[in-house]
Structure formats: C-alpha cells, structure tokens
Design a protein around this motif. Structure first.
Motif, PDB file in Angstrom:
ATOM      1  N   GLN A  33       0.819  -1.206   0.000  1.00  0.00           N
ATOM      2  CA  GLN A  33       0.000   0.000   0.000  1.00  0.00           C
ATOM      3  C   GLN A  33       0.859   1.265   0.000  1.00  0.00           C
ATOM      4  OE1 GLN A  33      -3.201  -0.070  -0.649  1.00  0.00           O
ATOM      5  NE2 GLN A  33      -3.172   2.144  -0.753  1.00  0.00           N
ATOM      6  N   ASP A  34       1.999   1.228   0.689  1.00  0.00           N
ATOM      7  CA  ASP A  34       2.911   2.369   0.685  1.00  0.00           C
ATOM      8  C   ASP A  34       3.473   2.607  -0.714  1.00  0.00           C
ATOM      9  OD1 ASP A  34       2.519   2.742   3.414  1.00  0.00           O
ATOM     10  OD2 ASP A  34       4.285   1.550   3.961  1.00  0.00           O
ATOM     11  N   VAL A  36       1.983   1.807  -3.549  1.00  0.00           N
ATOM     12  CA  VAL A  36       0.891   2.349  -4.358  1.00  0.00           C
ATOM     13  C   VAL A  36       0.746   3.844  -4.106  1.00  0.00           C
ATOM     14  CG1 VAL A  36      -1.615   2.319  -4.730  1.00  0.00           C
ATOM     15  CG2 VAL A  36      -0.356   0.168  -4.521  1.00  0.00           C
ATOM     16  N   GLN A  37       0.758   4.248  -2.852  1.00  0.00           N
ATOM     17  CA  GLN A  37       0.594   5.663  -2.511  1.00  0.00           C
ATOM     18  C   GLN A  37       1.746   6.504  -3.057  1.00  0.00           C
ATOM     19  OE1 GLN A  37       0.056   5.596   1.739  1.00  0.00           O
ATOM     20  NE2 GLN A  37      -2.089   4.995   1.571  1.00  0.00           N
ATOM     21  N   CYS A  38       2.957   6.006  -2.966  1.00  0.00           N
ATOM     22  CA  CYS A  38       4.115   6.751  -3.470  1.00  0.00           C
ATOM     23  C   CYS A  38       4.113   6.845  -4.994  1.00  0.00           C
ATOM     24  CB  CYS A  38       5.418   6.133  -2.969  1.00  0.00           C
ATOM     25  SG  CYS A  38       5.698   6.391  -1.213  1.00  0.00           S
ATOM     26  N   ALA A  40       1.455   6.800  -6.854  1.00  0.00           N
ATOM     27  CA  ALA A  40       0.391   7.762  -7.173  1.00  0.00           C
ATOM     28  C   ALA A  40       0.901   9.195  -6.991  1.00  0.00           C
ATOM     29  CB  ALA A  40      -0.826   7.510  -6.287  1.00  0.00           C
ATOM     30  N   ALA A  41       1.643   9.439  -5.927  1.00  0.00           N
ATOM     31  CA  ALA A  41       2.188  10.779  -5.690  1.00  0.00           C
ATOM     32  C   ALA A  41       3.175  11.171  -6.790  1.00  0.00           C
ATOM     33  CB  ALA A  41       2.872  10.824  -4.325  1.00  0.00           C
ATOM     34  N   ARG A  44       1.191  12.146  -9.850  1.00  0.00           N
ATOM     35  CA  ARG A  44       0.580  13.471  -9.693  1.00  0.00           C
ATOM     36  C   ARG A  44       1.615  14.576  -9.860  1.00  0.00           C
ATOM     37  NH1 ARG A  44      -1.446  11.212  -5.049  1.00  0.00           N
ATOM     38  NH2 ARG A  44      -3.391  10.141  -5.419  1.00  0.00           N
ATOM     39  N   VAL A  50      -3.923   9.566 -12.291  1.00  0.00           N
ATOM     40  CA  VAL A  50      -3.784   8.361 -11.483  1.00  0.00           C
ATOM     41  C   VAL A  50      -5.037   7.519 -11.695  1.00  0.00           C
ATOM     42  CG1 VAL A  50      -3.533   7.437  -9.155  1.00  0.00           C
ATOM     43  CG2 VAL A  50      -2.364   9.554  -9.785  1.00  0.00           C
ATOM     44  N   ALA A  55      -3.782   0.364  -7.742  1.00  0.00           N
ATOM     45  CA  ALA A  55      -3.394  -0.658  -6.758  1.00  0.00           C
ATOM     46  C   ALA A  55      -3.368  -2.051  -7.386  1.00  0.00           C
ATOM     47  CB  ALA A  55      -4.342  -0.631  -5.568  1.00  0.00           C
TER      48      ALA A  55
END
Length: 87
Positions: A33-34, A36-38, A40-41, A44, A50, A55
C-alpha cells in the motif's frame, strides 16, 4: 547464443520503473500500500492521471516481474522488495 539476463532489458512497463524507484528510496522493500501511494504521488507530481485501478496494476506488476520483485516474508505477505542485485 548468449542470453541477456539483465531484467531491465525487457523494456518494462513504465510503472515497473516507478515501483522500483519507490522501493529503492524506501531502502529496498516496503508494504504494498505504501508503494501504491508513493507511485500515485509521483504520477501526480508529473501531471499524470492516477488510474483508479493503480493498486491492482501495482500488484499485477509485482507478480508478473518476479525476476525484479519478491515477497521477503513469503506468500501472503503484503511487503515487497527488490530482488538482490537488481538495484
């Protein structure tokens, strides 16, 4: 005939390179999950869209490119890492 064993020589999906960059910055491994979040960032920051299925795409990449990524704590773990020597 010589076979190229460099895992990056297959012209991977650009998402593979983003995932690898995130894992490198996180010391070589991180929770799915970390990552995926990174990723996505990063997208952006570059002005990219995104996708809602990011995920699932990241998980698909992890599982497809087992010569680049692995689960250091075994099957069922949500933590992924770069294969030794890939960085």
């Amino acid at each position: 005939m010589t076979q190229n064993t460099n895992p990056w020589s297959r012209s991977p999906d650009p998402l593979v390179e983003d995932i690898a960059a995130v894992l490198k910055r996180m010391g070589g491994s991180a929770h799915q999950q970390d990552v995926v979040q990174c990723v996505a960032a990063m997208k952006r920051q570059r002005g990219e869209t995104v996708a809602q299925d990011l995920a699932s795409r990241v998980l698909e990449i992890f599982e497809h490119y087992c010569d680049l990524f692995f689960r250091p704590f075994g099957e069922g773990s949500m933590r992924w890492a770069l294969q030794p020597g890939v960085a």
